[in-house]
Design a protein around this motif. Structure first.
Motif, PDB file in Angstrom:
ATOM      1  N   CYS A   1       0.834  -1.202   0.000  1.00 59.15           N
ATOM      2  CA  CYS A   1       0.000   0.000   0.000  1.00 59.15           C
ATOM      3  C   CYS A   1       0.868   1.251   0.000  1.00 59.15           C
TER       4      CYS A   1
ATOM      5  N   THR B   1      -9.759   0.344  -8.240  1.00 61.73           N
ATOM      6  CA  THR B   1      -8.777  -0.537  -8.869  1.00 61.73           C
ATOM      7  C   THR B   1      -8.235   0.016 -10.182  1.00 61.73           C
TER       8      THR B   1
ATOM      9  N   PHE C   1      -8.764   9.672  -4.663  1.00 65.59           N
ATOM     10  CA  PHE C   1      -8.353   8.876  -3.509  1.00 65.59           C
ATOM     11  C   PHE C   1      -8.679   9.615  -2.223  1.00 65.59           C
TER      12      PHE C   1
ATOM     13  N   LYS D   1      -5.942   0.728  -1.533  1.00 63.66           N
ATOM     14  CA  LYS D   1      -5.444   0.420  -2.875  1.00 63.66           C
ATOM     15  C   LYS D   1      -4.111  -0.289  -2.757  1.00 63.66           C
TER      16      LYS D   1
END
Length: 386
Positions: free
Chosen positions: A196, A220, A226, A249
């Motif tokens: 990550c 994805t 984000f 993610k």
């Protein structure tokens, strides 16, 4: 200088379609960098050190593993890896990790105003596989352990203060770190195939003893928006940090990380990508992907450490590939800047500029021998653009 502040044309042909299909609905992003003529021209013939450079640039060997650094009497460490430079009066200091387990640690080389080596010493000892890291705005070096449940150590490049383990930054297979003085956070990559990207927000900026560790949450796709979510247990045991937050993610082998101008760039070695976080609007995208290169001949493979120059140019080191450091310009052109010959069993590590931007330091981790005891650390001097 801001990179990628305008949208370029799409990548040609099938690559364009592949990239466009990966975008979030309604989003608009620049296409990844493409090969072209670099700002310094073609590489010349190899010099006496086996390094090909553009015209006007020269190289010298600073240190070799197992040998004294200059006339200092200090023995340079094995497997030199991540590094950074720090101003030191009229001179500067280059620090370098040792990716050895056990042993590890960090060494430093001190330079005078003319570039002459004036000292060398150890600033961290008895740690594990210190790979990359990052410098802080308060002039410390964060050295990261690339092992399961690895830690981050805050070290003093000047060799005055003892190194301190900073457990609040989490226990995982750390790779690189990049400090953001605007949002007062430190970004951290994780060298796992499902790693990550993290952000540590200290309680007090300049003090890493306490704070909140967060993980990037996103979809994805290769581009989109984000957010950040707190990691419940930064200790990573019994549940690893990368599996604690739903929606985190995952990236294929996080490596180098660099912050500048409201942007974080980081590399992932498993898919040869350079990612870009646009912090001003909380979006991410691909800055480079070797599978999306038009013409099929990717100049940059084996992406690893990354650093930046005041010009806005990014310099990305290769782990393997052609043993090159490639430059990615603000207008998204990628080209080789240097190539190391006769060291195919090695990797390039630790690129960092001197404070005045006129010298670039880096290492060949295993040198000509292909062994960790064969590391070589170099300096390149020349007309780097401002």
């Amino acid at each position: 200088m801001e990179r990628r502040t305008f949208l370029r044309g799409a990548v040609i042909g099938a690559s364009a379609a592949a990239f466009a299909g990966a975008l979030m609905p309604g989003a608009a992003y620049a296409a990844p960098a493409q090969p072209g003529a670099g700002p310094y021209g073609a590489l010349g013939a190899a010099d006496a050190n086996g390094i090909q450079l553009p015209a006007g640039f020269t190289s010298r060997v600073i240190a070799r593993s197992g040998q004294n650094v200059g006339s200092t009497g200090y023995t340079w460490h094995n497997a030199p890896d991540g590094g950074a430079c720090f101003a030191d009066g009229t001179g500067w200091i280059y620090v370098s990790n040792s990716e050895i387990n056990p042993g590890g640690g960090v060494s430093a080389v001190k330079f005078g105003a003319t570039g002459a080596i004036t000292g060398a010493y150890r600033i961290l000892s008895n740690t594990r596989q210190n790979c990359a890291g990052g410098r802080t705005p308060w002039n410390t070096w964060l050295s990261c352990e690339e092992v399961s449940l690895g830690a981050v150590y805050e070290t003093d490049p000047y060799g005055v203060k003892a190194a301190v383990r900073r457990d609040a930054l989490g226990k995982f297979k750390h790779e690189a770190a990049a400090a953001d003085p605007v949002r007062k956070a430190v970004y951290l990559t994780e060298d796992e195939s499902d790693g990550c990207l993290y952000r540590f927000v200290p309680t007090t900026w300049g003090d890493l003893s306490a704070g909140v560790l967060q993980v990037l949450v996103a979809g994805t796709a290769t581009a989109g928006s984000f957010s950040w979510t707190n990691v419940p247990d930064p200790d990573g045991s019994p549940t690893t940090t990368r599996t604690q937050v739903s929606g985190a993610k995952h990236f294929n082998g996080g490596e180098g990380c660099h912050y500048a101008n409201d942007t974080v760039w980081f590399t992932t070695k498993g898919d040869n990508r350079l990612w870009q976080l646009n912090l001003a609007d909380n979006t991410y995208e691909l800055a480079y992907d070797d599978s999306l290169v038009s013409g099929g001949n990717a100049p940059l493979t084996g992406v690893d450490n990354v650093t930046g120059a005041s010009s806005g140019d990014l310099y990305v080191a290769e782990d393997g590939g052609n043993m090159e450091i490639c430059v990615i310009t603000p207008d998204d052109v990628v080209a080789p800047f240097l190539r190391v010959n006769g060291q195919s069993g090695s990797e390039i590590t630790g690129p960092a500029f001197s404070p005045d931007g006129k010298r670039l330091y880096f290492s060949s981790q295993r040198g000509t021998t292909g062994s960790s005891s064969g590391g070589i650390t170099y300096e390149v001097t020349g007309p780097f653009r401002a």
